[in-house]
Design a protein around this motif. Structure first.
Motif, PDB file in Angstrom:
ATOM      1  N   ARG A  35       0.830  -1.207   0.000  1.00 51.49           N
ATOM      2  CA  ARG A  35       0.000   0.000   0.000  1.00 51.49           C
ATOM      3  C   ARG A  35       0.865   1.259   0.000  1.00 51.49           C
ATOM      4  NH1 ARG A  35      -4.687   0.138   4.348  1.00 51.49           N
ATOM      5  NH2 ARG A  35      -5.254  -1.654   3.040  1.00 51.49           N
ATOM      6  N   GLY A  36       1.943   1.206   0.807  1.00 54.51           N
ATOM      7  CA  GLY A  36       2.853   2.351   0.846  1.00 54.51           C
ATOM      8  C   GLY A  36       3.592   2.525  -0.468  1.00 54.51           C
ATOM      9  N   LEU A  37       3.956   1.428  -1.094  1.00 54.23           N
ATOM     10  CA  LEU A  37       4.638   1.483  -2.388  1.00 54.23           C
ATOM     11  C   LEU A  37       3.742   2.124  -3.445  1.00 54.23           C
ATOM     12  CD1 LEU A  37       6.739  -1.420  -3.902  1.00 54.23           C
ATOM     13  CD2 LEU A  37       5.185  -0.087  -5.333  1.00 54.23           C
ATOM     14  N   CYS A  38       2.476   1.713  -3.437  1.00 52.55           N
ATOM     15  CA  CYS A  38       1.523   2.269  -4.409  1.00 52.55           C
ATOM     16  C   CYS A  38       1.293   3.761  -4.165  1.00 52.55           C
ATOM     17  CB  CYS A  38       0.192   1.514  -4.333  1.00 52.55           C
ATOM     18  SG  CYS A  38       0.291  -0.187  -4.944  1.00 52.55           S
ATOM     19  N   LYS A  39       1.265   4.129  -2.899  1.00 53.68           N
ATOM     20  CA  LYS A  39       1.073   5.541  -2.572  1.00 53.68           C
ATOM     21  C   LYS A  39       2.261   6.371  -3.065  1.00 53.68           C
ATOM     22  CE  LYS A  39       0.167   8.649   1.311  1.00 53.68           C
ATOM     23  NZ  LYS A  39      -0.015   8.735   2.796  1.00 53.68           N
ATOM     24  N   ALA A  40       3.481   5.829  -2.857  1.00 54.35           N
ATOM     25  CA  ALA A  40       4.674   6.541  -3.304  1.00 54.35           C
ATOM     26  C   ALA A  40       4.720   6.658  -4.828  1.00 54.35           C
ATOM     27  CB  ALA A  40       5.925   5.823  -2.791  1.00 54.35           C
ATOM     28  N   ALA A  41       4.166   5.651  -5.504  1.00 56.60           N
ATOM     29  CA  ALA A  41       4.146   5.661  -6.973  1.00 56.60           C
ATOM     30  C   ALA A  41       2.932   6.398  -7.522  1.00 56.60           C
ATOM     31  CB  ALA A  41       4.163   4.229  -7.501  1.00 56.60           C
ATOM     32  N   ASP A  42       2.031   6.821  -6.620  1.00 57.79           N
ATOM     33  CA  ASP A  42       0.799   7.535  -6.991  1.00 57.79           C
ATOM     34  C   ASP A  42      -0.087   6.690  -7.909  1.00 57.79           C
ATOM     35  OD1 ASP A  42      -0.975   9.648  -6.875  1.00 57.79           O
ATOM     36  OD2 ASP A  42      -0.118  10.658  -8.624  1.00 57.79           O
ATOM     37  N   ILE A  43      -0.256   5.407  -7.513  1.00 56.95           N
ATOM     38  CA  ILE A  43      -1.144   4.507  -8.257  1.00 56.95           C
ATOM     39  C   ILE A  43      -2.007   3.734  -7.272  1.00 56.95           C
ATOM     40  CG2 ILE A  43       0.481   4.169 -10.181  1.00 56.95           C
ATOM     41  CD1 ILE A  43       1.241   1.467  -8.865  1.00 56.95           C
ATOM     42  N   THR A  44      -3.033   3.097  -7.774  1.00 54.48           N
ATOM     43  CA  THR A  44      -3.883   2.253  -6.934  1.00 54.48           C
ATOM     44  C   THR A  44      -3.296   0.834  -6.921  1.00 54.48           C
ATOM     45  OG1 THR A  44      -5.296   1.560  -8.773  1.00 54.48           O
ATOM     46  CG2 THR A  44      -5.894   3.594  -7.615  1.00 54.48           C
ATOM     47  N   THR A  45      -3.718   0.053  -5.938  1.00 54.48           N
ATOM     48  CA  THR A  45      -3.261  -1.340  -5.891  1.00 54.48           C
ATOM     49  C   THR A  45      -3.756  -2.115  -7.112  1.00 54.48           C
ATOM     50  OG1 THR A  45      -5.161  -1.887  -4.485  1.00 54.48           O
ATOM     51  CG2 THR A  45      -3.056  -1.433  -3.386  1.00 54.48           C
ATOM     52  N   SER A  46      -4.918  -1.748  -7.620  1.00 49.96           N
ATOM     53  CA  SER A  46      -5.447  -2.402  -8.830  1.00 49.96           C
ATOM     54  C   SER A  46      -4.516  -2.170 -10.006  1.00 49.96           C
ATOM     55  CB  SER A  46      -6.850  -1.874  -9.156  1.00 49.96           C
ATOM     56  OG  SER A  46      -7.756  -2.183  -8.121  1.00 49.96           O
ATOM     57  N   THR A  47      -4.008  -0.936 -10.099  1.00 51.96           N
ATOM     58  CA  THR A  47      -3.061  -0.623 -11.179  1.00 51.96           C
ATOM     59  C   THR A  47      -1.777  -1.430 -11.012  1.00 51.96           C
ATOM     60  OG1 THR A  47      -3.939   1.627 -11.366  1.00 51.96           O
ATOM     61  CG2 THR A  47      -1.747   1.231 -12.281  1.00 51.96           C
ATOM     62  N   PHE A  48      -1.331  -1.554  -9.756  1.00 51.54           N
ATOM     63  CA  PHE A  48      -0.121  -2.346  -9.488  1.00 51.54           C
ATOM     64  C   PHE A  48      -0.287  -3.773 -10.005  1.00 51.54           C
ATOM     65  CE2 PHE A  48       2.240  -5.412  -6.981  1.00 51.54           C
ATOM     66  CZ  PHE A  48       3.524  -4.876  -6.960  1.00 51.54           C
TER      67      PHE A  48
END
Length: 341
Positions: A35-48
């Motif tokens: 979740r923190g990684l996605c936040k840092a990348a400015d994406i949603t977990t679905s996008t990940f």
């Protein structure tokens, strides 16, 4: 539109890789939160999940190029050394470590962060698996060079894997401890010397421990020389290599051992000559080989299979059992002839 979408996908993919690398290096594998990684990348977990199946898949993508490339470089170095070292395994190691360690070290520092990720984020034994693969690659090449001269004992191959594993684990300590390249170069040089000296000493100790005793492969060499001497007036190492489909370095080492044990003489012109003791042993092996080949073929075994099985049987049967078997078969055949069977 498809081109634009693909460009956007590639941009996001690259961003995830960059952020993932940063997060893993700073926090380690366990400390990196998806979740923190996605936040840092400015994406949603679905996008990940459109790009990577999970956190481990991302880590694998970050280290794969470096890991695969290192193994390919190692194989390339070993291929080249195998082609130019026309001597024995000891010389193979000397040349390999002298020539190749600087190249391998350069590669490590070119992909330093990738290897650090692999070492520090050791999930599912990825790091140990990587080091063991390198050890297996080196062992594979040593087997080619020695061509079973030192592999009559089943545990010996694993012993060599241990030795090679310890070397590559030591080499990559430079990554784990963030050692600057200039300092690493000064550390790795004595490590190479240690490995070379250690290998030479190991080869000597094998004789002391009884691991270099005359076994299957050396008996095969004596048998091959006998067969060739019966066909030609002169036998050279290259003839033996061709006949047995072994490399010349393998034959070089075998000849050295057989000469040292008094089974073989090497004349100034390079020709090989069995001593009286060597000829007796070779004739005994060849007799068993012909006996088992003919017997198996009489039993309906194909010529090719009979040859292969005879090559194994000739080495494992004792002299007492072989003579008893010969006498028993001779008696049986005599009885058949008497009774007209």
């Amino acid at each position: 539109m498809k081109i634009i979408a693909r460009k956007e996908f590639d941009i996001v993919h690259k961003t995830i890789m960059e952020i993932g690398k940063k997060e893993f290096l700073e926090k380690g594998y366990d400390g990196t939160n998806l979740r923190g990684l996605c936040k840092a990348a400015d994406i949603t977990t679905s996008t990940f999940y459109c790009h990577f199946g999970d956190k481990h898949t991302l880590l694998s993508a970050l280290v794969e190029e470096a890991a695969v490339g290192f193994e390919q470089l190692l194989r390339s170095c070993l291929d080249e050394i195998s082609g130019i070292v026309d001597e024995c395994p000891e010389n193979f190691y000397t040349e390999h470590y002298r020539r190749d360690i600087p190249l391998l070290l350069d590669y490590i520092y070119r992909y330093f962060d990738s290897f650090k990720l692999l070492a520090l984020c050791d999930q599912r034994n990825d790091w140990n698996g990587f080091i063991r693969r390198l050890a297996m690659v080196e062992t594979e090449y040593v087997k080619k060079i020695s061509a079973d001269v030192w592999f009559s004992k089943p545990f010996l191959e694993e012993m060599l894997v241990f030795i090679h594993y310890s070397f590559y684990a030591g080499l990559f300590e430079t990554v784990i401890h963030n050692i600057p390249k200039s300092k690493a170069e000064s550390i790795v040089k004595p490590l190479a010397v240690y490995q070379i000296k250690g290998w030479n000493r190991f080869a000597e100790e094998m004789e002391v421990m009884g691991l270099g005793e005359l076994g299957k492969s050396q008996e095969d060499y004596l048998e091959a020389i006998l067969v060739l001497q019966n066909q030609h007036s002169e036998v050279l190492s290259v003839d033996v290599a061709r006949y047995m489909n072994f490399s010349k370095p393998s034959v070089c080492h075998a000849v050295k051992q057989l000469k040292g044990k008094g089974f073989l003489d090497v004349y100034e012109d390079g020709s090989l000559h069995l001593t009286e003791e060597g000829r007796k042993l070779a004739e005994d092996v060849y007799e068993r080989h012909r006996f088992f080949t003919e017997y198996l073929m009489e039993m309906g075994v194909s010529a090719k299979q009979a040859e292969e099985d005879a090559c194994k049987m000739e080495h494992i049967i004792s002299e007492e059992s072989f003579r008893a078997l010969k006498m028993g078969l001779k008696k049986e055949r005599g009885d058949r002839k008497t009774h007209g069977d």
